[in-house]
Design a protein around this motif. Structure first.
Motif, PDB file in Angstrom:
ATOM      1  N   TYR A  94       0.812  -1.210   0.000  1.00 31.85           N
ATOM      2  CA  TYR A  94       0.000   0.000   0.000  1.00 31.85           C
ATOM      3  C   TYR A  94       0.853   1.272   0.000  1.00 31.85           C
ATOM      4  N   ARG A  95       2.147   1.123  -0.058  1.00 29.61           N
ATOM      5  CA  ARG A  95       3.010   2.301  -0.062  1.00 29.61           C
ATOM      6  C   ARG A  95       2.836   3.048  -1.380  1.00 29.61           C
ATOM      7  N   THR A  96       3.140   4.326  -1.331  1.00 31.66           N
ATOM      8  CA  THR A  96       3.143   5.149  -2.539  1.00 31.66           C
ATOM      9  C   THR A  96       4.498   5.827  -2.659  1.00 31.66           C
ATOM     10  N   LEU A  97       4.729   6.457  -3.796  1.00 33.47           N
ATOM     11  CA  LEU A  97       5.988   7.185  -3.966  1.00 33.47           C
ATOM     12  C   LEU A  97       6.115   8.281  -2.916  1.00 33.47           C
ATOM     13  N   GLU A  98       4.998   8.875  -2.537  1.00 29.81           N
ATOM     14  CA  GLU A  98       5.050   9.940  -1.533  1.00 29.81           C
ATOM     15  C   GLU A  98       5.522   9.397  -0.187  1.00 29.81           C
ATOM     16  N   HIS A  99       5.137   8.188   0.132  1.00 30.50           N
ATOM     17  CA  HIS A  99       5.643   7.575   1.368  1.00 30.50           C
ATOM     18  C   HIS A  99       7.150   7.360   1.278  1.00 30.50           C
ATOM     19  N   LEU A 100       7.591   6.814   0.161  1.00 29.82           N
ATOM     20  CA  LEU A 100       9.025   6.526   0.016  1.00 29.82           C
ATOM     21  C   LEU A 100       9.861   7.793   0.023  1.00 29.82           C
ATOM     22  N   ARG A 101       9.313   8.879  -0.513  1.00 31.11           N
ATOM     23  CA  ARG A 101      10.081  10.134  -0.558  1.00 31.11           C
ATOM     24  C   ARG A 101      10.415  10.642   0.848  1.00 31.11           C
ATOM     25  N   GLN A 102       9.659  10.241   1.861  1.00 29.81           N
ATOM     26  CA  GLN A 102       9.891  10.737   3.226  1.00 29.81           C
ATOM     27  C   GLN A 102      10.905   9.890   3.993  1.00 29.81           C
ATOM     28  N   ILE A 103      11.285   8.755   3.435  1.00 23.66           N
ATOM     29  CA  ILE A 103      12.169   7.821   4.136  1.00 23.66           C
ATOM     30  C   ILE A 103      13.616   8.129   3.763  1.00 23.66           C
ATOM     31  N   PRO A 104      14.556   8.022   4.717  1.00 22.74           N
ATOM     32  CA  PRO A 104      15.973   8.254   4.385  1.00 22.74           C
ATOM     33  C   PRO A 104      16.407   7.424   3.184  1.00 22.74           C
ATOM     34  N   ALA A 105      17.236   8.017   2.360  1.00 24.68           N
ATOM     35  CA  ALA A 105      17.627   7.379   1.106  1.00 24.68           C
ATOM     36  C   ALA A 105      18.305   6.030   1.332  1.00 24.68           C
ATOM     37  N   ASP A 106      19.149   5.934   2.343  1.00 25.09           N
ATOM     38  CA  ASP A 106      19.859   4.664   2.526  1.00 25.09           C
ATOM     39  C   ASP A 106      18.915   3.550   2.942  1.00 25.09           C
ATOM     40  N   GLU A 107      17.794   3.868   3.633  1.00 20.40           N
ATOM     41  CA  GLU A 107      16.824   2.843   4.000  1.00 20.40           C
ATOM     42  C   GLU A 107      16.172   2.257   2.754  1.00 20.40           C
ATOM     43  N   VAL A 108      15.898   3.111   1.750  1.00 23.88           N
ATOM     44  CA  VAL A 108      15.229   2.650   0.536  1.00 23.88           C
ATOM     45  C   VAL A 108      16.216   1.945  -0.400  1.00 23.88           C
ATOM     46  N   LEU A 109      17.413   2.504  -0.532  1.00 22.81           N
ATOM     47  CA  LEU A 109      18.353   2.014  -1.547  1.00 22.81           C
ATOM     48  C   LEU A 109      19.166   0.809  -1.088  1.00 22.81           C
ATOM     49  N   ALA A 110      19.403   0.679   0.189  1.00 20.52           N
ATOM     50  CA  ALA A 110      20.368  -0.330   0.628  1.00 20.52           C
ATOM     51  C   ALA A 110      19.833  -1.272   1.691  1.00 20.52           C
ATOM     52  N   ARG A 111      19.147  -0.750   2.686  1.00 23.89           N
ATOM     53  CA  ARG A 111      18.867  -1.581   3.854  1.00 23.89           C
ATOM     54  C   ARG A 111      17.664  -2.502   3.668  1.00 23.89           C
ATOM     55  N   HIS A 112      16.570  -1.996   3.119  1.00 28.07           N
ATOM     56  CA  HIS A 112      15.343  -2.785   3.045  1.00 28.07           C
ATOM     57  C   HIS A 112      14.826  -2.808   1.614  1.00 28.07           C
ATOM     58  N   GLU A 113      14.766  -3.996   1.040  1.00 25.21           N
ATOM     59  CA  GLU A 113      14.170  -4.187  -0.273  1.00 25.21           C
ATOM     60  C   GLU A 113      14.691  -3.192  -1.307  1.00 25.21           C
ATOM     61  N   PRO A 114      15.980  -3.188  -1.648  1.00 25.79           N
ATOM     62  CA  PRO A 114      16.503  -2.202  -2.600  1.00 25.79           C
ATOM     63  C   PRO A 114      15.850  -2.282  -3.977  1.00 25.79           C
ATOM     64  N   GLU A 115      15.250  -3.456  -4.308  1.00 20.24           N
ATOM     65  CA  GLU A 115      14.634  -3.539  -5.629  1.00 20.24           C
ATOM     66  C   GLU A 115      13.415  -2.634  -5.749  1.00 20.24           C
ATOM     67  N   VAL A 116      12.869  -2.168  -4.610  1.00 19.56           N
ATOM     68  CA  VAL A 116      11.742  -1.245  -4.653  1.00 19.56           C
ATOM     69  C   VAL A 116      12.115   0.015  -5.423  1.00 19.56           C
ATOM     70  N   ALA A 117      13.374   0.436  -5.289  1.00 18.83           N
ATOM     71  CA  ALA A 117      13.790   1.698  -5.909  1.00 18.83           C
ATOM     72  C   ALA A 117      14.141   1.539  -7.384  1.00 18.83           C
ATOM     73  N   LEU A 118      14.283   0.314  -7.871  1.00 17.29           N
ATOM     74  CA  LEU A 118      14.769   0.141  -9.245  1.00 17.29           C
ATOM     75  C   LEU A 118      13.854   0.788 -10.268  1.00 17.29           C
TER      76      LEU A 118
END
Length: 595
Positions: free
Chosen positions: A522-546
């Protein structure tokens, strides 16, 4: 030049009793000369020579009295061999100068020499040649065969009293000298920031190891003119802790006795009274940085009372006066705001509260400790997303694990309210100061008091009487899996409520929140934009950002180059969000970007 194939012959000659003394010089020369060939040094042959010499060494030393020849042999022996030869009397104190010309003294040699009554004094004279941390090994390793000796073998002789006394004095002297002149070493203040008490400076392991071997002498040693202060400090810090540890080890032995409910005390009351001159660490009062010194001294003093509870009555006035002096000198109740990166801040406040609760009888100081607790940030209490793995492994999960009081303990966030209950148990703590803190506690902290706190009745009653608004929940951020989120009319709003909660400000809980958001469908891009970049890109499910990066950068070479440059940053330090990272790839505003 000796033929390498003849080394066994020279070895056998050396070991024959019929070998005349006139042949000793020749045999020793053949076995001690490095192996060479017409082309130079022969490493393999020299190893054969060393093996032959090692076998023949005891026999040669037993028959050789000339100093020069003995020295020629001793230089080729290793420490283990020399120790064994000294123990059986083949190597004597007369050989020590020759040995020390080629190697430093070691504990095993001193122990071996001292096994023979006529060499005890010579062994003692070697103690100053040892590094401080090796001196105690002279007694510790006195019996090197204690684990391998057969029942039929004779036991090792006892340690000579003169040697024991010399080692004891040598081990206690460094601490005694430090107490006379406790000058800080280089970069002392930097190290002090990580030390909670004086264990590093006063925790002389060698001194205590020796002292623990002679408990019958503690009363006399506490009154020793030069070593007495060191003995008093070590007994206050170590004796009861060691006694309890020894009792637990005995209880852990399958054939051992059960741990008694009230283990025997290591220090009698008279001995405890004899140690009171060292109790308050007056020797360290004038060290630089009064705040650090006072804080460490107060905590060390509290640890001593924890280890020796009888001190609370035997030295009550002394403890109260010391606590007042330390709080005043170190200005320990002067509040300073928490600085970024100061991860020890809360721990210092909590330790101060616990220490004053144990030591102080000053109502103003106790009220000040309560006020500092009240100014700490409220805990962020999170109920994590149910783990399917744990559900499969643990089929009898605790049904109360989701209760606020239990959740508060997950990351040790109950320590503030635990410290408050300890302060409330001090009869000198003003009730109003405690009540003021109770009114500002997190609902989960109030629940913890009701379920788990051990405090006076008035404290428990005051906590139960704190008014709770009817519309207020239990203050727990409950992370849901997608099955539960799907039952909510607006799952995206729930995710946003998690990102806006205080839990994202806590280092131990924010990663759980980010993980739950990133993993949710249920996440949206707006949710991801608020999360620290390293959490999205490296720590948890990096394929989400691909796919997001593919869509955002598209065919723009400039954006791909900017992405590579941006991802060289250390996101843990830069603290940029995933949205800020995306915005940095194009100077145009985020709303006007096109891919």
């Amino acid at each position: 030049m000796v033929n390498a194939r003849t080394y066994p012959l020279w070895r056998d000659l050396a070991m024959r009793e019929e070998l005349p003394k006139e042949a000793l010089k020749t045999v020793i020369g053949a076995l001690c000369a490095p192996a060479t060939t017409p082309h130079g040094f022969d490493a393999q042959a020299d190893r054969w020579r060393e093996e032959a010499l090692k076998d023949a060494l005891p026999a040669l030393l037993a028959r050789t009295s000339a100093k020069r020849l003995r020295g020629q042999l001793l230089v080729h022996a290793d420490e283990k061999t020399l120790t064994a030869l000294a123990a059986d009397g083949t190597v004597t104190a007369a050989d020590v100068p020759a040995i020390l010309r080629h190697r430093r003294a070691w504990a095993g040699l001193i122990s071996a020499l001292a096994r023979h009554p006529g060499q005890v004094e010579a062994a003692i004279e070697l103690l100053p040649r040892l590094p401080d941390h090796e001196v105690e090994q002279v007694v510790r390793n006195w019996d090197p065969d204690r684990y391998t000796r057969t029942k039929a073998a004779a036991p090792a002789p006892p340690v000579p009293p003169e040697l024991f006394d010399a080692v004891l004095e040598a081990c206690l002297s460094p601490l005694a000298a430090y107490l006379l002149h406790p000058e800080p070493e280089e970069r002392w203040e930097a190290v002090s920031a990580f030390s909670k008490d004086w264990s590093l400076e006063l925790g002389d392991r060698a001194g205590w190891a020796m002292l623990a071997r002679c408990p019958q002498r503690w009363p006399q040693l506490t009154a020793h003119p030069t070593l007495g202060a060191a003995v008093q400090h070590l007994l206050l810090d170590q004796a009861e802790t060691q006694a309890l540890e020894d009792a637990r080890l005995r209880a852990a032995d399958p054939d051992g006795e059960e741990l008694p409910a009230d283990p025997a005390l290591a220090l009698s009351e008279d001995l405890l009274l004899a140690c009171l001159p060292a109790l308050c660490l007056s020797e360290l009062a004038d060290l630089p940085n009064p705040q650090v010194t006072a804080r460490r001294t107060l905590h060390h003093l509290a640890s001593r009372v924890h280890n020796n509870p009888r001190l609370a009555e035997l030295a009550a006035d002394q403890l109260h006066a010391a606590a007042d002096t330390l709080v005043t000198r170190g200005q320990l109740l002067t509040w300073s705001d928490k600085q970024e990166g100061d991860h020890e801040f809360d721990g210092r406040v909590l330790r101060l509260a616990d220490d004053l609760a144990l030591l102080s009888a000053n109502p103003d100081h106790l009220a000040g400790a309560c006020a500092q607790l009240g100014r700490l940030d409220q805990p962020a209490v999170v109920s994590p997303t149910p783990s399917q793995t744990l559900v499969r492994v643990i089929d009898n999960a605790d049904p109360d694990q989701d209760r606020p009081a239990r959740l508060l303990e997950r990351h040790y966030d109950h320590r503030r309210v635990q410290a408050l209950s300890t302060l409330a148990a001090n009869p000198y703590t003003p009730h109003t100061a405690v009540a003021d803190v109770l009114n500002g506690l997190h609902p989960a902290e109030l629940a913890w008091i009701a379920e788990k706190a051990e405090g006076p009745d008035w404290f428990l009653a005051a906590a139960a009487a704190v008014p709770v608004p009817e519309d207020e929940d239990d203050g727990v951020v409950r992370l849901l899996d997608d099955d539960e989120l799907g039952k909510h009319p607006d799952p995206a709003a729930v995710l946003q409520s998690w990102l806006g909660s205080p839990a994202t400000g806590e280092i131990l809980s924010r990663s759980e929140v980010y993980r739950a958001v990133v993993k949710s469908r249920y996440r949206t891009l707006e949710h991801l934009r608020q999360i620290p970049a390293d959490e999205v890109l490296a720590r948890h499910e990096p394929e989400v950002a691909l796919q997001i990066l593919l869509d955002h950068c598209g065919r723009s070479t400039t954006r791909w180059e900017a992405l590579a440059a941006a991802m060289t940053f250390d996101y843990d330090e830069e603290k940029i969000t995933f949205g800020q990272l995306l915005d940095s790839l194009d100077p145009t505003p985020a709303g006007a970007q096109t891919s």
